[in-house]
Scaffold this motif. Sequence first.
Motif, mmCIF file in Angstrom:
data_model
loop_
_atom_site.group_PDB
_atom_site.id
_atom_site.type_symbol
_atom_site.label_atom_id
_atom_site.label_comp_id
_atom_site.label_asym_id
_atom_site.label_seq_id
_atom_site.Cartn_x
_atom_site.Cartn_y
_atom_site.Cartn_z
ATOM 1 N N ASP A 1 10.738 -56.044 -18.402
ATOM 2 C CA ASP A 1 11.164 -56.926 -17.318
ATOM 3 C C ASP A 1 11.999 -56.239 -16.251
ATOM 4 N N LYS A 2 12.103 -54.915 -16.332
ATOM 5 C CA LYS A 2 12.973 -54.201 -15.390
ATOM 6 C C LYS A 2 12.583 -52.736 -15.327
ATOM 7 N N ILE A 3 12.709 -52.168 -14.130
ATOM 8 C CA ILE A 3 12.479 -50.734 -13.950
ATOM 9 C C ILE A 3 13.729 -50.120 -13.332
ATOM 10 N N TYR A 4 14.205 -49.050 -13.934
ATOM 11 C CA TYR A 4 15.377 -48.348 -13.424
ATOM 12 C C TYR A 4 14.920 -47.143 -12.603
ATOM 13 N N THR A 5 15.597 -46.936 -11.472
ATOM 14 C CA THR A 5 15.286 -45.771 -10.639
ATOM 15 C C THR A 5 16.578 -45.068 -10.229
ATOM 16 N N SER A 6 16.450 -43.797 -9.917
ATOM 17 C CA SER A 6 17.589 -42.995 -9.471
ATOM 18 C C SER A 6 17.388 -42.587 -8.021
ATOM 19 N N ILE A 7 18.405 -42.803 -7.206
ATOM 20 C CA ILE A 7 18.317 -42.502 -5.770
ATOM 21 C C ILE A 7 18.358 -41.000 -5.521
ATOM 22 N N LYS A 8 17.348 -40.500 -4.792
ATOM 23 C CA LYS A 8 17.326 -39.097 -4.374
ATOM 24 C C LYS A 8 17.831 -38.951 -2.947
ATOM 25 N N GLU A 9 17.328 -39.842 -2.061
ATOM 26 C CA GLU A 9 17.712 -39.813 -0.643
ATOM 27 C C GLU A 9 17.859 -41.242 -0.149
ATOM 28 N N MET A 10 18.668 -41.431 0.877
ATOM 29 C CA MET A 10 18.805 -42.741 1.507
ATOM 30 C C MET A 10 19.043 -42.561 3.000
ATOM 31 N N HIS A 11 18.494 -43.467 3.788
ATOM 32 C CA HIS A 11 18.682 -43.408 5.236
ATOM 33 C C HIS A 11 18.345 -44.756 5.853
ATOM 34 N N LEU A 12 18.728 -44.938 7.095
ATOM 35 C CA LEU A 12 18.445 -46.166 7.830
ATOM 36 C C LEU A 12 16.994 -46.149 8.309
ATOM 37 N N SER A 13 16.303 -47.257 8.100
ATOM 38 C CA SER A 13 14.909 -47.353 8.529
ATOM 39 C C SER A 13 14.809 -47.403 10.054
ATOM 40 N N HIS A 14 13.817 -46.699 10.581
ATOM 41 C CA HIS A 14 13.569 -46.714 12.031
ATOM 42 C C HIS A 14 12.220 -47.359 12.331
ATOM 43 N N ARG A 15 11.738 -48.193 11.399
ATOM 44 C CA ARG A 15 10.428 -48.803 11.560
ATOM 45 C C ARG A 15 10.492 -50.220 12.132
ATOM 46 N N GLY B 1 15.591 -54.559 2.487
ATOM 47 C CA GLY B 1 15.339 -55.677 3.387
ATOM 48 C C GLY B 1 16.333 -55.781 4.521
ATOM 49 N N LYS B 2 17.304 -54.876 4.535
ATOM 50 C CA LYS B 2 18.301 -54.843 5.611
ATOM 51 C C LYS B 2 18.277 -53.483 6.304
ATOM 52 N N ARG B 3 17.094 -52.868 6.245
ATOM 53 C CA ARG B 3 16.804 -51.627 6.973
ATOM 54 C C ARG B 3 17.324 -50.361 6.303
ATOM 55 N N MET B 4 17.850 -50.450 5.080
ATOM 56 C CA MET B 4 18.196 -49.235 4.344
ATOM 57 C C MET B 4 17.009 -48.853 3.458
ATOM 58 N N GLU B 5 16.598 -47.594 3.547
ATOM 59 C CA GLU B 5 15.480 -47.087 2.759
ATOM 60 C C GLU B 5 15.983 -46.058 1.758
ATOM 61 N N TYR B 6 15.346 -46.049 0.586
ATOM 62 C CA TYR B 6 15.739 -45.134 -0.475
ATOM 63 C C TYR B 6 14.497 -44.455 -1.050
ATOM 64 N N TYR B 7 14.579 -43.165 -1.245
ATOM 65 C CA TYR B 7 13.563 -42.432 -2.001
ATOM 66 C C TYR B 7 14.115 -42.273 -3.407
ATOM 67 N N VAL B 8 13.369 -42.802 -4.372
ATOM 68 C CA VAL B 8 13.900 -42.850 -5.739
ATOM 69 C C VAL B 8 12.902 -42.285 -6.737
ATOM 70 N N VAL B 9 13.432 -41.937 -7.911
ATOM 71 C CA VAL B 9 12.614 -41.489 -9.038
ATOM 72 C C VAL B 9 12.710 -42.544 -10.144
ATOM 73 N N ILE B 10 11.578 -42.927 -10.708
ATOM 74 C CA ILE B 10 11.571 -43.873 -11.821
ATOM 75 C C ILE B 10 12.149 -43.184 -13.062
ATOM 76 N N THR B 11 13.198 -43.779 -13.617
ATOM 77 C CA THR B 11 13.848 -43.158 -14.781
ATOM 78 C C THR B 11 13.555 -43.891 -16.083
ATOM 79 N N LYS B 12 13.337 -45.212 -16.011
ATOM 80 C CA LYS B 12 13.048 -45.967 -17.235
ATOM 81 C C LYS B 12 12.224 -47.213 -16.888
ATOM 82 N N ILE B 13 11.158 -47.439 -17.629
ATOM 83 C CA ILE B 13 10.314 -48.619 -17.433
ATOM 84 C C ILE B 13 10.444 -49.524 -18.649
ATOM 85 N N LYS B 14 10.964 -50.727 -18.417
ATOM 86 C CA LYS B 14 11.077 -51.725 -19.474
ATOM 87 C C LYS B 14 10.150 -52.895 -19.139
#
Length: 252
Positions: free
Chosen positions: A60-74, A45-58
Amino acid sequence: MHRFFVNPRQVDEKNKIIEILGDDVKHISKVLRLKEGQEVEICDGKRMEYYVVITKIKKDKIYTSIKEMHLSHREPNIQVILYQGLPKSTKMDLIIQKCTELGIYSIIPIQTDRTVIKIENSKLEKKKIERWQRICYEAAKQSKRGKVPHITEIKEWKEIWEHMEENDLNIIAYENEKSKGLKQLLKEIKKPIKKIGILIGPEGGFTDQEIQEAQNKGIISISLGPRILRTETAGFATVTMLMYALGDLGGY
């Protein structure tokens, strides 16, 4: 790829972990039926974007692992704030959805003399704003925005002036304006414009007194063309024109 927004506090860049909470947990696991190992996009919500992989689904919560991150240009390079006279029925839903897709910065619902819908119950107002914000959130996800526009509480007509003083330019759509259109106004502007306020009336438009009061506050009345636009059309038509002329709509 599906996109979701999270609070920045849910992002742990050091350990490359992002937690997904709330309604999105059910949407991911029950509606989309995504599985561990699948990838999604997350924005803070502050213009940082992350490409992530879902690692665990619970539950009330889902855990993900960051693969890539960059500033949004949209996000556009201008901030457009819509001050929208409350319309009848579900027209506000459409206004919020389309303006979000077009790149609106925030939307401020206002009560005017010709507003038919008068929301005086605080619980009803809170419920409406929560619903509008959810529509905004879904539209931001669909259009892959870098942030979710904010819908404020409903303002009275005289409450908006102090807020509008923060803008570089303020305009009010007026069907009886004959001397100046938006196209002409934008050609005349010489100073850099980063923040623009748009005042759009409800069904029936603004009263003459409201137009005069707005003009006395330095707000420029403009024509949107020879045809009269409905309130649910005027807002995002104006946003479209501004984004094309000063923002990023239409490409670079």
